[in-house]
Scaffold this active site. Sequence first.
Site, PDB file in Angstrom:
ATOM      1  N   ALA A  29      -7.533  14.806  18.208  1.00 57.36           N
ATOM      2  CA  ALA A  29      -6.850  13.700  17.523  1.00 57.36           C
ATOM      3  C   ALA A  29      -5.343  13.822  17.678  1.00 57.36           C
ATOM      4  CB  ALA A  29      -7.235  13.681  16.050  1.00 57.36           C
ATOM      5  N   ASP A  65       4.230  19.049  21.982  1.00 52.32           N
ATOM      6  CA  ASP A  65       3.021  18.813  22.772  1.00 52.32           C
ATOM      7  C   ASP A  65       2.052  19.992  22.699  1.00 52.32           C
ATOM      8  OD1 ASP A  65       1.435  17.294  24.677  1.00 52.32           O
ATOM      9  OD2 ASP A  65       2.040  18.767  26.172  1.00 52.32           O
ATOM     10  N   ASP A  68      -1.434  20.735  19.722  1.00 50.73           N
ATOM     11  CA  ASP A  68      -2.895  20.665  19.857  1.00 50.73           C
ATOM     12  C   ASP A  68      -3.467  21.974  20.406  1.00 50.73           C
ATOM     13  OD1 ASP A  68      -1.709  20.349  22.303  1.00 50.73           O
ATOM     14  OD2 ASP A  68      -2.907  18.629  22.932  1.00 50.73           O
ATOM     15  N   ARG A  73      -6.599  26.969  19.525  1.00 56.24           N
ATOM     16  CA  ARG A  73      -6.757  28.428  19.500  1.00 56.24           C
ATOM     17  C   ARG A  73      -7.071  28.929  18.092  1.00 56.24           C
ATOM     18  NH1 ARG A  73      -2.767  27.777  23.376  1.00 56.24           N
ATOM     19  NH2 ARG A  73      -1.064  27.934  21.859  1.00 56.24           N
ATOM     20  N   ASP A  90      -1.588  13.407  29.746  1.00 58.84           N
ATOM     21  CA  ASP A  90      -0.203  13.638  30.197  1.00 58.84           C
ATOM     22  C   ASP A  90       0.197  12.634  31.269  1.00 58.84           C
ATOM     23  OD1 ASP A  90       0.355  15.708  28.494  1.00 58.84           O
ATOM     24  OD2 ASP A  90       0.007  17.302  29.972  1.00 58.84           O
TER      25      ASP A  90
END
Length: 203
Positions: A29, A65, A68, A73, A90
Site C-alpha cells: 500500500a 521510497d 516500504d 523487512r 518506479d
Amino acid sequence: MLNRLRGAMQRVLTPLATALLRAGVSPDAVTITGTLAVVVTALWAFPTGHLFAGALVIGLFALTDSLDGVMARQSGRSGPWGAFLDSTLDRFGDGAIFAGLVVWFVGGGDDHLTAVLALACLVLGSIVPYARARAEGLGMTASGGIAERADRLLVALLAAGAVGLGAPTVVLTVVLGLLALASAVTVVQRMAKVHRQAVAVTE
C-alpha cells in the site's frame, strides 16, 4: 548519491514503518501510494510550471521510497513480489517526471531543446533498467554504470527546482543534456558487460 541518503533515511523511517505496520498498513500500500503521489505531482506541477513545488514534493517521496522496504523487512514480507512491484512502479514515476517536463517546455515553458532533452532522458532512462532486467533474465548481470536511477533523479530534480526558483532555463537544459548522455553511456556500459559474459560462456 541519493542511495547514500536513503541509507540514512532508512534509520529515520524505522519508527514510522513500525507505526504503519501496527496500524495495519501493508508495504504494498505504501509503494502504490508513493507512486501515485509522484505521478500526480509530476503530471500536475511540472506541466503547469510549478517546477520548484513539484521537485520538492517528488524529492521528498524519493527520499522516503525505502519506507516500504523497511516495512517489508520488519514484517518478514521481503520477497520477489515486493521487489517486482517496486521496480515496476518506479518506471511510472520516472516516466511521469520527465513527461511532465516535456509537456511544460513544449507549452508554457517554450523551450523545445529542453523538451527534446527531457524526452531523451525519458526514453534512455527506460532502456537502462531494461538492459539490466533482460540480462538477468538470461542469467547474466548488467548492473552499474555512470548513471544509476537514483542519481539521475536527484540531479534532474535539483535542476528543475533551481529553475523553479528563478535560475535560467539553460541550467536544466545542460543538466538534462548531460543526463541523457550519461544514460546513453550507461546503456553501452551494460551492453558491453553482457557481451563479455556472453563471450565467456561460449568460449
